[in-house]
Design a protein around this motif. Structure first.
Motif, PDB file in Angstrom:
ATOM      1  N   PRO A   1       0.878  -1.321   0.058  1.00 36.69           N
ATOM      2  CA  PRO A   1      -0.029   0.019  -0.027  1.00 36.69           C
ATOM      3  C   PRO A   1       0.785   1.319  -0.066  1.00 36.69           C
ATOM      4  CG  PRO A   1      -0.050  -0.845   2.170  1.00 36.69           C
ATOM      5  CD  PRO A   1       0.563  -1.903   1.324  1.00 36.69           C
ATOM      6  N   ASP A   2       0.456   2.175  -0.562  1.00 43.37           N
ATOM      7  CA  ASP A   2       1.141   3.701  -0.455  1.00 43.37           C
ATOM      8  C   ASP A   2       0.846   4.423   0.959  1.00 43.37           C
ATOM      9  OD1 ASP A   2       1.645   3.614  -2.997  1.00 43.37           O
ATOM     10  OD2 ASP A   2      -0.116   4.267  -3.813  1.00 43.37           O
ATOM     11  N   GLY A   3       0.130   3.829   1.678  1.00 46.83           N
ATOM     12  CA  GLY A   3      -0.078   4.410   2.926  1.00 46.83           C
ATOM     13  C   GLY A   3      -1.289   3.824   3.768  1.00 46.83           C
ATOM     14  N   VAL A   4      -1.476   3.981   5.061  1.00 44.92           N
ATOM     15  CA  VAL A   4      -2.494   3.571   5.988  1.00 44.92           C
ATOM     16  C   VAL A   4      -3.332   4.799   6.497  1.00 44.92           C
ATOM     17  CG1 VAL A   4      -3.251   2.176   7.764  1.00 44.92           C
ATOM     18  CG2 VAL A   4      -1.451   1.428   6.177  1.00 44.92           C
ATOM     19  N   TRP A   5      -4.610   5.080   6.357  1.00 46.14           N
ATOM     20  CA  TRP A   5      -5.409   6.063   7.182  1.00 46.14           C
ATOM     21  C   TRP A   5      -6.531   5.636   7.902  1.00 46.14           C
ATOM     22  CZ3 TRP A   5      -3.285   5.853   2.100  1.00 46.14           C
ATOM     23  CH2 TRP A   5      -2.550   7.103   1.812  1.00 46.14           C
ATOM     24  N   ALA A   6      -6.989   6.392   8.924  1.00 46.14           N
ATOM     25  CA  ALA A   6      -7.965   5.793   9.820  1.00 46.14           C
ATOM     26  C   ALA A   6      -8.905   7.113   9.976  1.00 46.14           C
ATOM     27  CB  ALA A   6      -7.281   5.526  11.237  1.00 46.14           C
ATOM     28  N   ALA A   7     -10.186   6.700  10.151  1.00 51.25           N
ATOM     29  CA  ALA A   7     -11.264   7.766  10.457  1.00 51.25           C
ATOM     30  C   ALA A   7     -12.072   7.028  11.322  1.00 51.25           C
ATOM     31  CB  ALA A   7     -12.043   8.237   9.199  1.00 51.25           C
ATOM     32  N   PRO A   8     -12.747   8.157  12.491  1.00 52.51           N
ATOM     33  CA  PRO A   8     -13.360   7.520  13.407  1.00 52.51           C
ATOM     34  C   PRO A   8     -14.836   7.607  13.135  1.00 52.51           C
ATOM     35  CG  PRO A   8     -12.783   9.776  13.771  1.00 52.51           C
ATOM     36  CD  PRO A   8     -12.128   9.503  12.659  1.00 52.51           C
ATOM     37  N   GLY A   9     -15.564   6.828  14.043  1.00 47.92           N
ATOM     38  CA  GLY A   9     -17.198   6.989  14.257  1.00 47.92           C
ATOM     39  C   GLY A   9     -17.266   8.046  15.244  1.00 47.92           C
ATOM     40  N   ARG A  10     -18.649   8.285  15.339  1.00 45.11           N
ATOM     41  CA  ARG A  10     -18.964   9.589  16.415  1.00 45.11           C
ATOM     42  C   ARG A  10     -20.303   9.050  17.021  1.00 45.11           C
ATOM     43  NH1 ARG A  10     -23.492   9.456  15.695  1.00 45.11           N
ATOM     44  NH2 ARG A  10     -24.612  10.175  13.924  1.00 45.11           N
ATOM     45  N   VAL A  11     -20.256   9.812  18.234  1.00 48.21           N
ATOM     46  CA  VAL A  11     -21.485  10.047  18.932  1.00 48.21           C
ATOM     47  C   VAL A  11     -21.772  11.406  19.263  1.00 48.21           C
ATOM     48  CG1 VAL A  11     -21.910   9.859  21.638  1.00 48.21           C
ATOM     49  CG2 VAL A  11     -21.243   7.883  20.503  1.00 48.21           C
ATOM     50  N   ASN A  12     -22.967  11.535  19.053  1.00 44.63           N
ATOM     51  CA  ASN A  12     -23.714  13.080  19.082  1.00 44.63           C
ATOM     52  C   ASN A  12     -23.866  13.193  20.591  1.00 44.63           C
ATOM     53  OD1 ASN A  12     -24.480  15.373  18.376  1.00 44.63           O
ATOM     54  ND2 ASN A  12     -26.311  14.898  17.598  1.00 44.63           N
ATOM     55  N   LEU A  13     -23.487  14.049  21.312  1.00 49.17           N
ATOM     56  CA  LEU A  13     -23.915  14.266  22.761  1.00 49.17           C
ATOM     57  C   LEU A  13     -25.312  14.798  22.804  1.00 49.17           C
ATOM     58  CD1 LEU A  13     -20.778  16.080  24.057  1.00 49.17           C
ATOM     59  CD2 LEU A  13     -21.426  13.471  24.304  1.00 49.17           C
ATOM     60  N   ILE A  14     -25.840  15.829  21.965  1.00 46.35           N
ATOM     61  CA  ILE A  14     -27.047  16.556  21.839  1.00 46.35           C
ATOM     62  C   ILE A  14     -26.956  17.179  20.540  1.00 46.35           C
ATOM     63  CG2 ILE A  14     -26.285  18.595  22.864  1.00 46.35           C
ATOM     64  CD1 ILE A  14     -28.753  17.998  24.722  1.00 46.35           C
ATOM     65  N   GLY A  15     -28.397  17.336  20.101  1.00 45.10           N
ATOM     66  CA  GLY A  15     -28.855  17.971  18.946  1.00 45.10           C
ATOM     67  C   GLY A  15     -28.999  16.900  17.492  1.00 45.10           C
ATOM     68  N   GLU A  16     -30.221  16.394  17.789  1.00 44.56           N
ATOM     69  CA  GLU A  16     -30.403  15.351  16.579  1.00 44.56           C
ATOM     70  C   GLU A  16     -31.473  15.816  15.853  1.00 44.56           C
ATOM     71  OE1 GLU A  16     -28.259  12.595  16.519  1.00 44.56           O
ATOM     72  OE2 GLU A  16     -28.676  12.276  18.516  1.00 44.56           O
ATOM     73  N   HIS A  17     -31.284  15.538  14.428  1.00 48.76           N
ATOM     74  CA  HIS A  17     -31.979  15.938  13.370  1.00 48.76           C
ATOM     75  C   HIS A  17     -32.082  17.423  13.213  1.00 48.76           C
ATOM     76  CE1 HIS A  17     -33.955  12.124  12.090  1.00 48.76           C
ATOM     77  NE2 HIS A  17     -33.589  11.445  13.299  1.00 48.76           N
ATOM     78  N   THR A  18     -31.048  18.032  13.971  1.00 48.78           N
ATOM     79  CA  THR A  18     -31.045  19.653  13.600  1.00 48.78           C
ATOM     80  C   THR A  18     -29.958  19.931  12.732  1.00 48.78           C
ATOM     81  OG1 THR A  18     -29.007  19.346  15.404  1.00 48.78           O
ATOM     82  CG2 THR A  18     -31.338  20.001  16.262  1.00 48.78           C
ATOM     83  N   ASP A  19     -29.253  18.792  12.242  1.00 52.05           N
ATOM     84  CA  ASP A  19     -28.026  19.398  11.472  1.00 52.05           C
ATOM     85  C   ASP A  19     -28.714  19.746  10.111  1.00 52.05           C
ATOM     86  OD1 ASP A  19     -28.923  16.748  10.847  1.00 52.05           O
ATOM     87  OD2 ASP A  19     -26.866  15.995  10.277  1.00 52.05           O
ATOM     88  N   TYR A  20     -29.682  18.794   9.304  1.00 48.57           N
ATOM     89  CA  TYR A  20     -30.288  19.207   8.066  1.00 48.57           C
ATOM     90  C   TYR A  20     -31.349  20.447   8.078  1.00 48.57           C
ATOM     91  CZ  TYR A  20     -33.770  15.677   9.500  1.00 48.57           C
ATOM     92  OH  TYR A  20     -34.756  14.975  10.405  1.00 48.57           O
ATOM     93  N   ASN A  21     -31.441  21.092   9.290  1.00 47.43           N
ATOM     94  CA  ASN A  21     -32.238  22.115   9.580  1.00 47.43           C
ATOM     95  C   ASN A  21     -31.673  23.195   9.789  1.00 47.43           C
ATOM     96  OD1 ASN A  21     -35.195  20.967   9.390  1.00 47.43           O
ATOM     97  ND2 ASN A  21     -34.299  19.561  10.815  1.00 47.43           N
ATOM     98  N   GLY A  22     -30.368  23.179   9.571  1.00 50.93           N
ATOM     99  CA  GLY A  22     -29.442  24.502   9.680  1.00 50.93           C
ATOM    100  C   GLY A  22     -29.085  24.774  11.143  1.00 50.93           C
ATOM    101  N   GLY A  23     -29.393  23.961  12.041  1.00 53.00           N
ATOM    102  CA  GLY A  23     -29.203  24.041  13.660  1.00 53.00           C
ATOM    103  C   GLY A  23     -27.758  23.649  13.890  1.00 53.00           C
ATOM    104  N   PHE A  24     -27.700  23.580  15.327  1.00 46.10           N
ATOM    105  CA  PHE A  24     -26.382  23.034  16.092  1.00 46.10           C
ATOM    106  C   PHE A  24     -26.254  21.542  16.471  1.00 46.10           C
ATOM    107  CE2 PHE A  24     -26.736  27.745  16.630  1.00 46.10           C
ATOM    108  CZ  PHE A  24     -25.545  28.113  16.501  1.00 46.10           C
ATOM    109  N   VAL A  25     -25.057  21.160  16.480  1.00 43.15           N
ATOM    110  CA  VAL A  25     -25.027  19.697  16.946  1.00 43.15           C
ATOM    111  C   VAL A  25     -23.838  19.793  17.702  1.00 43.15           C
ATOM    112  CG1 VAL A  25     -26.237  18.557  15.090  1.00 43.15           C
ATOM    113  CG2 VAL A  25     -23.673  19.258  14.732  1.00 43.15           C
ATOM    114  N   LEU A  26     -23.532  18.483  18.521  1.00 38.20           N
ATOM    115  CA  LEU A  26     -22.342  18.624  19.564  1.00 38.20           C
ATOM    116  C   LEU A  26     -21.922  17.179  19.536  1.00 38.20           C
ATOM    117  CD1 LEU A  26     -20.951  20.803  21.351  1.00 38.20           C
ATOM    118  CD2 LEU A  26     -22.310  19.700  23.289  1.00 38.20           C
ATOM    119  N   PRO A  27     -21.263  16.597  18.684  1.00 44.62           N
ATOM    120  CA  PRO A  27     -20.611  15.457  18.638  1.00 44.62           C
ATOM    121  C   PRO A  27     -19.260  15.260  19.168  1.00 44.62           C
ATOM    122  CG  PRO A  27     -20.182  16.348  16.461  1.00 44.62           C
ATOM    123  CD  PRO A  27     -20.992  17.452  17.064  1.00 44.62           C
ATOM    124  N   ILE A  28     -18.778  14.165  19.461  1.00 44.30           N
ATOM    125  CA  ILE A  28     -17.558  13.680  19.565  1.00 44.30           C
ATOM    126  C   ILE A  28     -16.977  12.690  18.788  1.00 44.30           C
ATOM    127  CG2 ILE A  28     -17.631  14.485  22.076  1.00 44.30           C
ATOM    128  CD1 ILE A  28     -17.434  11.287  22.735  1.00 44.30           C
TER     129      ILE A  28
END
Length: 393
Positions: free
Chosen positions: A27-54
């Motif tokens: 391989p040319d390299g190895v990469w990683a990307a995490p999953g996430r947990v949203n602390l609060i703010g559910e279904h607000t993202d596609y409504n232009g609102g705020f979210v708070l994930p880690i």
């Protein structure tokens, strides 16, 4: 034996060895990307609102090699027995059938739409992000691919654009109508921080979130009630929000003022009223939680806001499930400071803010509540705020 488990770490050397076996090359390299947990703010993202994930410590890892042609070969250690899927990039179109490979090959399609130079890739994957749990295993897959492609081909993209490639792959090729939160969290995570994301402006404020320093744990309690973004229920909620905004004469529900919410929502029929009320109040709760965390106050004080969010999702947005409600109630009864479902809904996980010494009793109470209700046995792990997508080697 403890019920609070630590998921097994991915053996990066094994991923590289698997790549060599599959493709008879390095391989040319190895990469990683995490999953996430949203602390609060559910279904607000596609409504232009705020979210708070880690970003989570659980990742999708990809060993990747650039090809000279337009072919993508991608194999996962956890899907289809590890057999590679082969897709020709010029043939990728919206509405095509690519199975799980839609997430990585969709990134190549999205890059081509932006007129970025795109060549094929060979990819070997492994992941310890639970699938179907509402922890954005799909975003981890699309974003690790986007980060690798960008680095290998020198696209020189900012983090927000890398995340947007992942979203386009999910929305337009995989057919999952997600907002941008999942991908931003996967790309932009920072250790010991949550991300307050303004999804309209696409700006991120890093918020201190070092729970161990305060004697706290954030438990993720996986109900094993399958969660998926591609169901009609998710799409219906999104349509209801758009209809509510249209009837109220606002661009997005983000623009409905909290101060006059009750009066404003009287203009809507009961179903749309409930949907809009959840979005507006949950976005406001994000701002309240972020303010508490940045003030240096005791993080335990965010607990009631987490529980209020769950009640809103249960009663107004109607996206919880009996198994999830049982876990949330059990966590609170066992001493959690607050608990809520996280993710798109209709299953998935509950998060619970607990004192470190209460982690095991809360986990035991949740397992017992699931057994009493005839639900699947949940699994529990501690969520640790971690870094975002990056090259490992």
């Amino acid at each position: 034996m403890s019920l609070v488990r630590t998921p097994a770490e991915i053996d990066v050397d094994a991923v590289v060895a698997r790549f060599r076996e599959l493709y008879d090359a390095e391989p040319d390299g190895v990469w990683a990307a995490p999953g996430r947990v949203n602390l609060i703010g559910e279904h607000t993202d596609y409504n232009g609102g705020f979210v708070l994930p880690i970003a989570l410590a659980q990742h999708t890892v990809a060993a990747v090699r650039q090809r000279a042609d337009d072919t993508v070969r991608v194999a996962s250690a956890t899907v289809d027995g590890g057999v590679p899927v082969t897709v020709e990039l010029p043939g990728v179109t919206e509405g095509g059938e690519y199975g799980w490979a839609a997430y990585p090959v969709g990134v190549g399609w999205a890059a081509a739409q932006r007129e970025l130079p795109v060549t094929g890739l060979d990819i070997a994957l492994d992941s310890n992000v639970p699938v179907g749990a509402g922890l954005s295993s799909s975003a981890a897959l699309s974003c690790v691919t986007a980060r690798a492609w960008s680095d290998l081909l020198g696209w020189d993209l900012d983090d927000e654009t890398v995340a947007d490639l992942g979203r386009d792959a999910e929305n337009k090729i995989a057919g999952a109508p997600t907002g941008l939160m999942d991908q931003l969290a996967s790309v932009c995570g920072r250790a010991a921080h949550a991300m307050q994301i303004d999804t309209r402006a696409v700006t991120i404020e890093q918020i201190p979130f070092d729970l161990p320093a305060c004697g706290l744990s954030l438990l993720v309690i996986d109900s094993h009630t399958e969660h998926t973004h591609t169901t009609g229920e998710y799409a219906e909620r999104r349509h209801s929000c758009q209809e509510a905004a249209l009837r109220l004469g606002v661009r997005e529900l983000r623009d409905v003022p909290l101060e006059s919410l009750a009066t404003t929502l009287d203009k809507l029929p009961p179903l749309l009223r409930r949907r809009a009320r959840h979005v507006v109040t949950d976005s406001a709760r994000v701002e309240q939680v972020a303010q508490l965390l940045t003030s240096g106050d005791d993080p335990r004080r965010i607990g009631p806001l987490l529980s209020e969010s769950h009640a809103s999702m249960r009663d107004d947005f109607e996206i919880t499930a009996p198994s999830v409600d049982a876990l949330q109630e059990a966590a609170l009864a066992a001493g959690a400071h607050g608990a809520r479902m996280t993710g798109g809904g209709f299953g998935g996980c509950v998060i619970a803010l607990v004192d470190k010494q209460q982690a095991e009793p809360v986990a035991q109470a949740c397992v017992a509540a699931a057994a009493d209700g005839g639900f699947a046995t949940p699994t529990v792990f501690e969520a640790v705020a971690s870094g975002g997508a990056a090259r490992l080697r």
